[in-house]
Write a protein that holds these residues in place. Structure first.
Motif, PDB file in Angstrom:
ATOM      1  N   ALA A  97       1.123  -1.015  -0.040  1.00 24.06           N
ATOM      2  CA  ALA A  97       0.095  -0.094  -0.074  1.00 24.06           C
ATOM      3  C   ALA A  97       0.520   1.598  -0.454  1.00 24.06           C
ATOM      4  CB  ALA A  97      -0.707  -0.061   1.275  1.00 24.06           C
ATOM      5  N   GLU A 100       2.438   1.600  -3.920  1.00 26.69           N
ATOM      6  CA  GLU A 100       1.228   2.216  -4.632  1.00 26.69           C
ATOM      7  C   GLU A 100       1.185   3.533  -4.278  1.00 26.69           C
ATOM      8  OE1 GLU A 100      -0.592   1.828  -8.086  1.00 26.69           O
ATOM      9  OE2 GLU A 100       0.154   0.543  -7.372  1.00 26.69           O
ATOM     10  N   GLU A 101       0.997   3.559  -3.206  1.00 25.02           N
ATOM     11  CA  GLU A 101       0.804   5.267  -2.964  1.00 25.02           C
ATOM     12  C   GLU A 101       2.361   6.036  -2.785  1.00 25.02           C
ATOM     13  OE1 GLU A 101       0.324   7.676   1.362  1.00 25.02           O
ATOM     14  OE2 GLU A 101      -1.158   5.654   1.348  1.00 25.02           O
TER      15      GLU A 101
END
Length: 154
Positions: A97, A100-101
């Motif tokens: 996460a 990806e951020e």
């Protein structure tokens, strides 16, 4: 004069300023060099090169350890590979996460960059984020046994 038998392994050490990620034997090392992907086998000629963001793979027989490196230096001398990475992490340490951020943030900033310096900075951030995601995906799909690095990255 008899020639020596070829070495079967080489010694590999991967370190950052904060920690040691690997210190042990390998049958092969694959690294993202400044001029392209490097494959280093036992008995490799002396070499000093820059690393670019990407996947570093340490292999020992049927086992492997995929790591992300953000850049740094790689030196080969006397059947030893020393990697001084700016930053590095084992595949299982990568937070999907968060990576990806970081990728989305870098893409957005790159699209909004107003000068060449900003574009270069955000392009480098994007390459690091994409490389981290690639290492994570490679590790998820791998079929080879995980190289035991117990105690080194705990």
């Amino acid at each position: 004069m008899a020639s020596r038998a070829p070495e079967k392994t080489l010694h590999v050490e991967v370190v950052t300023a904060e920690r040691e990620l690997y210190n042990g034997e390998a049958t092969q090392v694959q690294a993202p060099g400044a001029d392209g992907q490097l494959g280093i086998l036992p008995g490799h000629a002396a070499l000093l090169t820059f690393l670019t963001p990407g996947m570093l793979r340490i292999e020992l027989g049927d086992a492997e350890a995929p790591l992300f490196v953000s850049g740094g230096f790689l030196e080969v001398a006397n059947n030893r590979v020393t990697i001084l990475a700016d930053a590095a992490e084992h595949a299982e340490e990568i937070d999907r996460a968060r990576a990806e951020e970081a990728r989305q943030r870098a893409q957005q900033r790159l699209a909004e960059a107003s000068n060449a310096e900003e574009r270069a900075e955000y392009q480098a951030a994007l390459e690091r984020a994409v490389s981290r995601l690639h290492v994570l995906e490679f590790a998820r799909r791998r079929t080879r046994r995980r190289l035991d690095v117990q105690g080194v990255h705990d």
